[in-house]
Design a protein around this motif. Structure first.
Motif, PDB file in Angstrom:
ATOM      1  N   ARG A 150       0.804  -1.229   0.000  1.00  0.00           N
ATOM      2  CA  ARG A 150       0.000   0.000   0.000  1.00  0.00           C
ATOM      3  C   ARG A 150       0.834   1.275   0.000  1.00  0.00           C
ATOM      4  O   ARG A 150       0.307   2.345  -0.311  1.00  0.00           O
ATOM      5  N   THR A 151       2.102   1.159   0.393  1.00  0.00           N
ATOM      6  CA  THR A 151       2.964   2.347   0.420  1.00  0.00           C
ATOM      7  C   THR A 151       4.251   2.027  -0.343  1.00  0.00           C
ATOM      8  O   THR A 151       4.274   2.096  -1.547  1.00  0.00           O
ATOM      9  N   SER A 152       5.291   1.653   0.392  1.00  0.00           N
ATOM     10  CA  SER A 152       6.584   1.366  -0.222  1.00  0.00           C
ATOM     11  C   SER A 152       7.407   0.516   0.738  1.00  0.00           C
ATOM     12  O   SER A 152       7.198   0.567   1.958  1.00  0.00           O
ATOM     13  N   TRP A 153       8.369  -0.218   0.202  1.00  0.00           N
ATOM     14  CA  TRP A 153       9.268  -0.998   1.045  1.00  0.00           C
ATOM     15  C   TRP A 153      10.069  -0.075   1.963  1.00  0.00           C
ATOM     16  O   TRP A 153      10.517  -0.474   3.024  1.00  0.00           O
ATOM     17  N   LYS A 154      10.222   1.184   1.552  1.00  0.00           N
ATOM     18  CA  LYS A 154      10.954   2.151   2.371  1.00  0.00           C
ATOM     19  C   LYS A 154      10.240   2.404   3.704  1.00  0.00           C
ATOM     20  O   LYS A 154      10.891   2.669   4.719  1.00  0.00           O
ATOM     21  N   VAL A 155       8.933   2.321   3.700  1.00  0.00           N
ATOM     22  CA  VAL A 155       8.168   2.477   4.943  1.00  0.00           C
ATOM     23  C   VAL A 155       8.503   1.322   5.888  1.00  0.00           C
ATOM     24  O   VAL A 155       8.653   1.516   7.106  1.00  0.00           O
ATOM     25  N   VAL A 156       8.653   0.123   5.339  1.00  0.00           N
ATOM     26  CA  VAL A 156       9.020  -1.041   6.151  1.00  0.00           C
ATOM     27  C   VAL A 156      10.418  -0.847   6.737  1.00  0.00           C
ATOM     28  O   VAL A 156      10.642  -1.117   7.922  1.00  0.00           O
ATOM     29  N   VAL A 157      11.343  -0.345   5.943  1.00  0.00           N
ATOM     30  CA  VAL A 157      12.701  -0.076   6.439  1.00  0.00           C
ATOM     31  C   VAL A 157      12.645   0.954   7.568  1.00  0.00           C
ATOM     32  O   VAL A 157      13.302   0.795   8.603  1.00  0.00           O
ATOM     33  N   GLY A 158      11.862   1.999   7.378  1.00  0.00           N
ATOM     34  CA  GLY A 158      11.709   3.014   8.427  1.00  0.00           C
ATOM     35  C   GLY A 158      11.118   2.435   9.703  1.00  0.00           C
ATOM     36  O   GLY A 158      11.564   2.777  10.817  1.00  0.00           O
ATOM     37  N   LEU A 159      10.141   1.548   9.560  1.00  0.00           N
ATOM     38  CA  LEU A 159       9.539   0.909  10.733  1.00  0.00           C
ATOM     39  C   LEU A 159      10.552   0.025  11.452  1.00  0.00           C
ATOM     40  O   LEU A 159      10.631   0.031  12.687  1.00  0.00           O
ATOM     41  N   ILE A 160      11.359  -0.706  10.698  1.00  0.00           N
ATOM     42  CA  ILE A 160      12.413  -1.531  11.302  1.00  0.00           C
ATOM     43  C   ILE A 160      13.368  -0.646  12.091  1.00  0.00           C
ATOM     44  O   ILE A 160      13.697  -0.955  13.251  1.00  0.00           O
ATOM     45  N   ALA A 161      13.815   0.446  11.503  1.00  0.00           N
ATOM     46  CA  ALA A 161      14.748   1.348  12.192  1.00  0.00           C
ATOM     47  C   ALA A 161      14.121   1.893  13.473  1.00  0.00           C
ATOM     48  O   ALA A 161      14.768   1.919  14.537  1.00  0.00           O
ATOM     49  N   MET A 162      12.865   2.311  13.396  1.00  0.00           N
ATOM     50  CA  MET A 162      12.175   2.843  14.573  1.00  0.00           C
ATOM     51  C   MET A 162      12.051   1.782  15.670  1.00  0.00           C
ATOM     52  O   MET A 162      12.316   2.057  16.846  1.00  0.00           O
ATOM     53  N   LEU A 163      11.691   0.562  15.293  1.00  0.00           N
ATOM     54  CA  LEU A 163      11.537  -0.504  16.286  1.00  0.00           C
ATOM     55  C   LEU A 163      12.870  -0.929  16.890  1.00  0.00           C
ATOM     56  O   LEU A 163      12.942  -1.274  18.074  1.00  0.00           O
ATOM     57  N   GLU A 164      13.942  -0.896  16.104  1.00  0.00           N
ATOM     58  CA  GLU A 164      15.270  -1.214  16.637  1.00  0.00           C
ATOM     59  C   GLU A 164      15.688  -0.182  17.681  1.00  0.00           C
ATOM     60  O   GLU A 164      16.224  -0.534  18.728  1.00  0.00           O
ATOM     61  N   VAL A 165      15.421   1.095  17.409  1.00  0.00           N
ATOM     62  CA  VAL A 165      15.725   2.151  18.388  1.00  0.00           C
ATOM     63  C   VAL A 165      14.865   1.965  19.635  1.00  0.00           C
ATOM     64  O   VAL A 165      15.365   2.040  20.763  1.00  0.00           O
TER      65      VAL A 165
END
Length: 192
Positions: A150-165
């Motif tokens: 629905r958006t982009s794989w980049k949103v998934v990468v951003g979510l991964i980064a946020m969850l790792e932090v």
């Protein structure tokens, strides 16, 4: 994907999930893991990563890490298996997480986690916790699939980064930190 294909996809996802979860529960039972809790009491949550109930309840702070596993597995398989259907990629991701749940409960892995220092009292997951971790990773794959479509794989990468932090701030852990330390620990054992 038309509505019939989408229904079939979600049906197969459910079949992968149920079958994979049953296999993990059976193997962990054969490995001698307890059904739940070290004290024998059924509990659904613990927030104490250093306490005796960590990895014994359905969910604990590491549940966040397993959700992130699902996101990472989705991205990895979207790249490595681009020509495969989303159902096949989900099945592969679920199978990889199932293998992880079994492997992390072997004596070798438990000792490696203890040598890392953070998890000195770790003695393996209960079956309930492993099932919770596996299902949570599956939910992560599903969320990543929907977000990317629905958006982009980049949103998934951003979510991964946020969850790792978030995981680092909360429990001083994360997918990449755990993996890196585990590889260093195993490398030291194999190499020296």
């Amino acid at each position: 994907m038309d509505s019939d294909q989408e229904c079939l996809h979600w049906r197969r996802v459910g079949e992968f999930g149920i079958g994979g979860t049953a296999v993990v529960a059976l193997v962990l039972s054969l490995l001698g893991r307890t059904l739940w809790g070290a004290g024998g009491s059924l509990m659904f949550w613990t927030g104490d990563i250093h306490g005796p109930l960590n990895s014994q309840c359905l969910a604990d702070p590491f549940t966040l890490v397993h959700f992130t596993h699902g996101l990472v597995l989705f991205l990895s398989l979207s790249w490595a298996a681009q020509k495969r259907s989303p159902t096949t990629r989900f099945g592969a991701a679920y199978a990889l997480e199932a293998i992880w749940e079994i492997a992390e409960n072997t004596t070798f892995a438990i000792e490696a986690f203890r040598r890392q220092g953070m998890q000195q009292g770790y003695y393996g997951d209960s079956i309930l916790n492993a099932v919770g971790d596996l299902v949570t990773a599956g939910i992560g794959v599903g969320v990543a699939t929907i977000l990317a479509a629905r958006t982009s794989w980049k949103v998934v990468v951003g979510l991964i980064a946020m969850l790792e932090v978030l995981a680092w701030l909360w429990i001083r852990e994360g997918v990449f930190l755990i993996l890196g330390r585990l590889l260093l620990t195993v490398g030291k054992r194999v190499g020296g």
